[in-house]
Scaffold this motif. Sequence first.
Motif, PDB file in Angstrom:
ATOM      1  N   PHE A   1      16.696 111.229 -56.853  1.00 58.80           N
ATOM      2  CA  PHE A   1      16.862 111.497 -55.420  1.00 58.80           C
ATOM      3  C   PHE A   1      17.379 110.281 -54.646  1.00 58.80           C
ATOM      4  CE2 PHE A   1      15.848 114.966 -52.552  1.00 58.80           C
ATOM      5  CZ  PHE A   1      16.005 114.357 -51.316  1.00 58.80           C
ATOM      6  N   LEU A   2      16.951 109.079 -55.063  1.00 53.08           N
ATOM      7  CA  LEU A   2      17.258 107.881 -54.283  1.00 53.08           C
ATOM      8  C   LEU A   2      18.471 107.095 -54.788  1.00 53.08           C
ATOM      9  CD1 LEU A   2      13.747 106.376 -53.426  1.00 53.08           C
ATOM     10  CD2 LEU A   2      15.173 107.891 -52.061  1.00 53.08           C
TER      11      LEU A   2
ATOM     12  N   TYR B   1      20.294 104.066 -52.748  1.00 52.76           N
ATOM     13  CA  TYR B   1      20.274 102.703 -53.278  1.00 52.76           C
ATOM     14  C   TYR B   1      21.695 102.175 -53.474  1.00 52.76           C
ATOM     15  CZ  TYR B   1      18.916  98.718 -56.169  1.00 52.76           C
ATOM     16  OH  TYR B   1      18.721  97.457 -56.665  1.00 52.76           O
ATOM     17  N   GLN B   2      22.554 103.018 -54.052  1.00 55.63           N
ATOM     18  CA  GLN B   2      23.929 102.580 -54.297  1.00 55.63           C
ATOM     19  C   GLN B   2      24.674 102.327 -52.984  1.00 55.63           C
ATOM     20  OE1 GLN B   2      25.242 101.588 -57.105  1.00 55.63           O
ATOM     21  NE2 GLN B   2      23.291 102.060 -58.126  1.00 55.63           N
ATOM     22  N   SER B   3      24.304 103.048 -51.949  1.00 55.55           N
ATOM     23  CA  SER B   3      24.917 102.807 -50.638  1.00 55.55           C
ATOM     24  C   SER B   3      24.555 101.428 -50.122  1.00 55.55           C
ATOM     25  CB  SER B   3      24.463 103.881 -49.635  1.00 55.55           C
ATOM     26  OG  SER B   3      24.921 105.152 -50.019  1.00 55.55           O
TER      27      SER B   3
ATOM     28  N   ARG C   1      14.506 101.238 -44.787  1.00 56.66           N
ATOM     29  CA  ARG C   1      15.366 100.571 -45.769  1.00 56.66           C
ATOM     30  C   ARG C   1      14.557  99.875 -46.868  1.00 56.66           C
ATOM     31  NH1 ARG C   1      15.218  97.975 -41.047  1.00 56.66           N
ATOM     32  NH2 ARG C   1      14.821  95.723 -40.958  1.00 56.66           N
ATOM     33  N   ARG C   2      13.486  99.189 -46.470  1.00 53.26           N
ATOM     34  CA  ARG C   2      12.674  98.478 -47.472  1.00 53.26           C
ATOM     35  C   ARG C   2      12.004  99.459 -48.437  1.00 53.26           C
ATOM     36  NH1 ARG C   2       9.401  93.410 -44.799  1.00 53.26           N
ATOM     37  NH2 ARG C   2      11.159  92.398 -43.748  1.00 53.26           N
ATOM     38  N   VAL C   3      11.473 100.523 -47.883  1.00 51.99           N
ATOM     39  CA  VAL C   3      10.792 101.523 -48.718  1.00 51.99           C
ATOM     40  C   VAL C   3      11.769 102.169 -49.697  1.00 51.99           C
ATOM     41  CG1 VAL C   3       9.602 103.744 -48.675  1.00 51.99           C
ATOM     42  CG2 VAL C   3       8.987 101.971 -47.022  1.00 51.99           C
ATOM     43  N   LEU C   4      12.949 102.538 -49.206  1.00 49.56           N
ATOM     44  CA  LEU C   4      13.936 103.207 -50.060  1.00 49.56           C
ATOM     45  C   LEU C   4      14.377 102.296 -51.214  1.00 49.56           C
ATOM     46  CD1 LEU C   4      16.151 104.846 -47.277  1.00 49.56           C
ATOM     47  CD2 LEU C   4      14.622 106.050 -48.840  1.00 49.56           C
ATOM     48  N   ILE C   5      14.680 101.037 -50.883  1.00 49.78           N
ATOM     49  CA  ILE C   5      15.140 100.092 -51.914  1.00 49.78           C
ATOM     50  C   ILE C   5      13.993  99.733 -52.856  1.00 49.78           C
ATOM     51  CG2 ILE C   5      16.038  97.753 -52.283  1.00 49.78           C
ATOM     52  CD1 ILE C   5      17.508  98.097 -49.544  1.00 49.78           C
ATOM     53  N   GLY C   6      12.814  99.438 -52.257  1.00 50.08           N
ATOM     54  CA  GLY C   6      11.663  99.038 -53.066  1.00 50.08           C
ATOM     55  C   GLY C   6      11.175 100.142 -53.983  1.00 50.08           C
ATOM     56  N   MET C   7      11.113 101.364 -53.480  1.00 52.45           N
ATOM     57  CA  MET C   7      10.638 102.492 -54.285  1.00 52.45           C
ATOM     58  C   MET C   7      11.597 102.769 -55.435  1.00 52.45           C
ATOM     59  SD  MET C   7       9.732 106.394 -53.169  1.00 52.45           S
ATOM     60  CE  MET C   7       8.127 106.058 -52.476  1.00 52.45           C
ATOM     61  N   TYR C   8      12.906 102.708 -55.146  1.00 51.88           N
ATOM     62  CA  TYR C   8      13.889 102.923 -56.225  1.00 51.88           C
ATOM     63  C   TYR C   8      13.712 101.872 -57.312  1.00 51.88           C
ATOM     64  CZ  TYR C   8      18.307 103.220 -58.731  1.00 51.88           C
ATOM     65  OH  TYR C   8      19.255 103.344 -59.726  1.00 51.88           O
TER      66      TYR C   8
END
Length: 1061
Positions: free
Chosen positions: A87-88, A92-94, A151-158
């Motif tokens: 899903f992420l 992340y790639q963005s 942003r931090r959650v999305l990057i960190g979770m991935y």
Amino acid sequence: MSLTSAYQQKLAEKLTILNDRGQGVLIRMYNIKKTCSDPKSKPPFLLEKSMESSLKYINKKFPNTDVRNSTQHLGPVHREKAEIIRFLTNYYQSFVDVMEFRDHVYELLNTIDACQCHFDISLNFDFTRSFLDLIVTYTSVILLLSRIEDRRVLIGMYNCAHEMLHGHIDPSFPRLSQMVLEYDHPLKKLTEEFGPHTKAVSGALLSLHFLFSRRNQGAEQWRKAQLLSLISSPPAMINPASSDTMACEYLSVEVMERWIIIGFLLCHGCLNSNVQCQKLWKLCLQGSLYITLIRDDVLQVHKVTEDLFSSFKGYGKRVADIKESKEHVITNSGQFHCRRRQFLRMAVKELETVLTDEPGLLGPKALYAFMALSFIRDEVTWLVRHTENVTKTKTPEDYADSSIAELLFLLEQIRALVRRHIKVIQQYHLQYLARFDALVLSDIIQNLSVCPEEESIIMSSFVSTLSSLNLKQVDDGEKFDFSGLRLDWFRLQAYTSVAKAPMHLHENPDLAKVMNLIVFHSRMLDSVENMLVETSDLSTFCFHLRTFEKMFTMTLEEPTMLRYAIAFPMICAHFVHCTHEMCPEEYPHLKNHSLHHCNSFLEELAKQTSNCVLEICAEQRNLSEQLLPKHCATTISKAKNKKTMKQKQTSKKGEPEKDKPGAESHRKNRSLVTNMDKLHMNLTELALTMNHVHSFPVFEHTLFPSEYLSSHLEARFNRYLESLLRQASSGTIIHAPAMQAFISLPREEEQNFSAEEFSDISEMRALAELLGPYGMKFLSENLMWHVTSQIVELKKLVVENMDVLVQIRSNFSRVDLMASLLPQLMGADSVLKRMTIIGVILSFRAMAQEGLREVFSSHCPFLMGPIECLKEFVTPDTDIKVTLSIFELASAAGVGCDIDPALVAAIANLKADTSSPEEEYKVACLLLIFLAVSLPLLATDPFSFYSIEKDGYNNNIHCLTKAIIQVSAALFTLYNKNIETHLKEFLVVASVSLLQLGQETDRIKSRNRESISLLMRLVVEESSFLTLDMLESCFPYVLLRNAYREVSRAFHLNRVPASVH
């Protein structure tokens, strides 16, 4: 840096690619921000309660999340790691794309600094514009990145999920997480990074000073200069509109504001050291409260600048300048832009009128068209972003414009003119390029003191390309492509703008001027559509829908603006320009938004127009009612009793005199406007807007505005139709063949609906004129739906009485058996009632068809003749498919047919149950028998008396004949049986039933025997399959003659008392 190195750096190519890439990355950041801010579209794990502790932990510890020793916090992530990765990944790639874009931007900026490039918007326009665009795009990307709360959650979770799945962190994560942390306070970091680039940025911005000052002139200065006027100097009307800086003339002011605000925000050091920088910056601060970063994401100019500068030492004067400028904007900018919009409405209207009258002027004056579009676009976008973002103000009128529709309309008109006369523009500019530009460029090249080999090759190719052009290419419809030439000129700008170049562009301004002119002329050949998008794209409305809808509502409330309202749905076509190949997931959403709002605007315009039509109808009805006899009683009474009135005049002086019909037409002066005047004016304006364009595309769809109006009128008139037919079936309205209309029966109470005023032949003609052929076809289909619903119920009644009807069919002539069989029939009254309703509907359709025939004959007499002639060739032996095809054609023109093709099609479309075709045919035969033996029941109804003056009955049973004939013809055509044979059978059985009624001793049952007998004559008259000879064989004509005599005698006897009284 050496010249060879400058060639190898490919600055032009890199700027082109990075700007396009930057736009894609920016849109992706915008998409992520919008997605994550809406609970409906947010990634599901960010909303799950089971994930709350994990999200808090990742956010708190970012970027140092210990996956192996934090199972207590990251357990839910571990369970759904594969789903999270799936899903992420795009998110992340963005973010990785942002990091890579940042690397490339700084690499290019460092190269530009090393080359010591010289920027001047009036000379190396493409080079300067691309450089400033890149800075603004990059800054916007970073600002949007910092506005994504998750942003931090999305990057960190991935990264956690990646490490759990693969056993190691993602390779990009360390640098990416560091970048995210650095830009928590983006502007401070950006100002640090851009310090070394101040010279290049400030130099590029200072080249805007003259242009920006000129483009920020007020309406009075525009008026004095007669801006955009083609007729201010008639002798120069056909002279080519030219400028040393062609592209600057239609460059967006909003774009320049972004360059200046963001440029000086990042390179603020020059504001304290350079007076010219300071003047340009202050001038820009006085223009807008908000500038657009992307779509509806804005930068609050004064607040952001003040907050940043307040944190620096020695910027007290600049902060004071900011506060002063903000007050100036709040006080003056609203009226400043309002006056500019007023000027543009007049100036562009004049320009559009002249160009419409003389489209040949689009050749030499094409620049004026694009300038007008750019100026309108700038004013509209300024109003939109301030209307959307300025919520609290003492002067709300500064951010509202009830006449904005006219500007939008003029913008669409100029766009349409350019598209319509594209060939004129191409022919003119092709000759300009081949016969003037090529020669001038050749002379300039020959006079250059220094011309390196690379530059010489490029410029020589320009001359050869332009010299080879000829008019035949335009006549043959050849597709031109000068993108290579323009890219070479961009390269040349880069080569000649570096410090160590042997040939400097700023030392050869004539070359720059003629090349800028050539670029514009070449775009007139191959990229007019791109120019229209560049100068007049209003896709910003896609992201300011509330403001867009508010403007539309204001337009509908302003009668003088109604004719321009079509601009709103047409602007929805601009929304396609919002899309970018790097964000394909946006496409369906943007498409849906565009179509939804376009549809809603057209629906509302159609609704307003149809409402106006009905209000005019109601007003005309009120005026017509004033002419009714009952309203003249007072006038007649006064005329008869003049003496008495004179005696009582003194006592009734205060009594107001009633206006006589027609008084509304007398005007004391032209300023008096009646309600009817207003309605007609509104209808005229709305009709203009609905018929302004035949069609226009929105994404992959083509919309037809007039069809929206047609559908609304059809719906309104169908409601009128249903009301008419409902009252006809209830007996309050009857069909009067003698009057060729439906008429209302007199009632004791006040008559609310006068059917004859809405259903005579002239009204049917008007209906056909209003609805048109497709509307009448839709009306016919609607009527047939009502007919078939009744047929379904009739079939059910036949099936219920199947056994009895079979016996009756075999024994109808045996009086003894019939006496026992007839009482066993159930629902005979219902059969007659339903068949009467069918007859009423078909009678109305016949009248509507007659109206259509007259209108069609008037509009297309050359077609009506052949259609009628073709119909005459149809014989009983003609193949039924051919017959129905010809009848369908004739019916579409309003010509009556023996077999109704619409009724045949409607019955054929009925969903048949499990019964076989033989059983269906049997039911059709028995239906006629059921009707025939039920006719005597009509005699008991007191309303079954035949009226000579109406040529019908007060309970509409004369409509039975049309129903019997047409339904029979349709049914037996469908079953491929002989229509005449079955109608003869009906005639025989009905005759026997009515003859037996003559022997009835019960006076109630035989009350209207003579009137009912006349139905037999009406059946024969209605059908082309039956003749009077056939009727004579089973029902003696003498009975009909006696029936007519008795009915006539009774009718006159009933009238005698009334006349004597």
